[in-house]
Design a protein around this motif. Sequence first.
Motif: not given
Length: 496
Positions: A51, A55-56, A58-59, A405, A413-414, A416-417, A420-421
């Motif tokens: 996660a 997330t990292i 993805c951005f 993302g 991206q949001i 996916c984040a 993940s989170l």
Amino acid sequence: MSTAETVARKTPDATRAQSGPPSGAQRGYRTLWRWHFYAGLFVMPFLVILAITGTIYCFQPQIEPLLYPHRLVVEPAASPRLEVDALLANARAAVPAGAVATTARISSRTDRSAEFVFRLPDGHKESVYVNPYDGAVLGTLDVDSRFMQVDRMIHRKLLLGKPGELLMELVACWTLVMIGTGLALWWPGENASLRAALVPDLARRGRPLWKSIHATLGIWLAIGAFAFVATGLPWTGSWGKQFKALATSVKLGAPPGSWGGLALHSTVPGKPSAAHAAAGHETSSGMEPMPGMTMDDMPLPQVPWAVGAVRVPGSPEAGEPGVRPLPLGHIVEQMRAAGLVDGYDIALPTSPHGVYTVSYFPADPTLERTVYIDQYSGAVLRDIRYGDYGAVSKAVSYGTSLHMGRYFGVPNQIVCAALSLGLAALAVTGFVMWWKRRPSGTLGAPSRERAAPPMRAWATALVVLGIVFPLMGLTIVAVWLVDRLLLRRAGPVAAS
């Protein structure tokens, strides 16, 4: 600690005798719970890692310029950009003698530097960044030590090589089991309301509160999380490669010719052509493609999934004296005329029979493109586009773009984040629930049912999962054996 929890810890047998499945729970509840427990116990720590790293990554477009602003970012100037060959020459002067240029990153953004990747004499790969307006070298970065590359390798293989890659593949597979059993466990029964399943009861305290949050969060995430995990599986090192081979063999995967039959190499003037060699005439150098070398082996940051298995040329012994390959600038202009102007990579030929390999991996999968260009004549040997993909590869391409993302930009991206989170939150809440319920000195697995139903649908699902994912199948058998032979007398608790 509450009185009930104290009693449960001191007298687990009595607790098991008095406890049963939650009100209205279906037969087979404890069997599903037991598998959910094993799956969750295994994947919990890895889900948190996946996660965070996912997330990292993805951005990446937003983060990297902040990490390396003096290398990646330049001040736009009114003066025209220098020729790409002049920039490459400046980059080459900044690396040790004997370094080989392998990749050029082509960008038309006015605020970005030019990037070239070199293979150093010691085997390391190094990126060199050059100001496109004045040609000044801005700095270098070790490709494998770059923050996003380290993050990506943790996400894919925990920096443990092949064993780590296989482990993360298993984590993904067992996450599917965890999601499936969790959905079956917490879906409202005949006597439960849909609202109770979808809205956590914040009036509860202690473990019941964690259980309510865990259950409702799991239901909200279930479909998206399942799709999220499934779209990542085609990129795994073991099953993903086998899946790609299967899709190709039934003509649903990679483009025709990916597995041989097309000699993709530059034809040195004065030597027999590829077509001549394919007709049964060997070249004077006896050049043959290197066995097993594919696009996935090329010095490119990323390539579309559909072309990962496309074979690439090998190296001959020597070229004709006096024959010079076309400069990189010619290839860039050629691609500009063909419609590509930004955001693609070019793998440079490193042998007389090598080719310029252009890889375009944009957010919109329908625009993906892979082009092989003869380094001497500029002839396009192959131009692989989305329309050339099989049905499976088209679906995987869309899934990949969504998983990373990229497809819908920042909203993607949001999402996916959040997925993940959310999975990480499920892991954390599940751990807290287990820790609060677990009697001291025991694993705390849920008890078996005294008269468990056959549960043929569940057994069939496990068998199918084991067949589709053979590595997963082995671990399913291993878990079943350990549960039956070693944990039979472990004294598991039955608190719901």
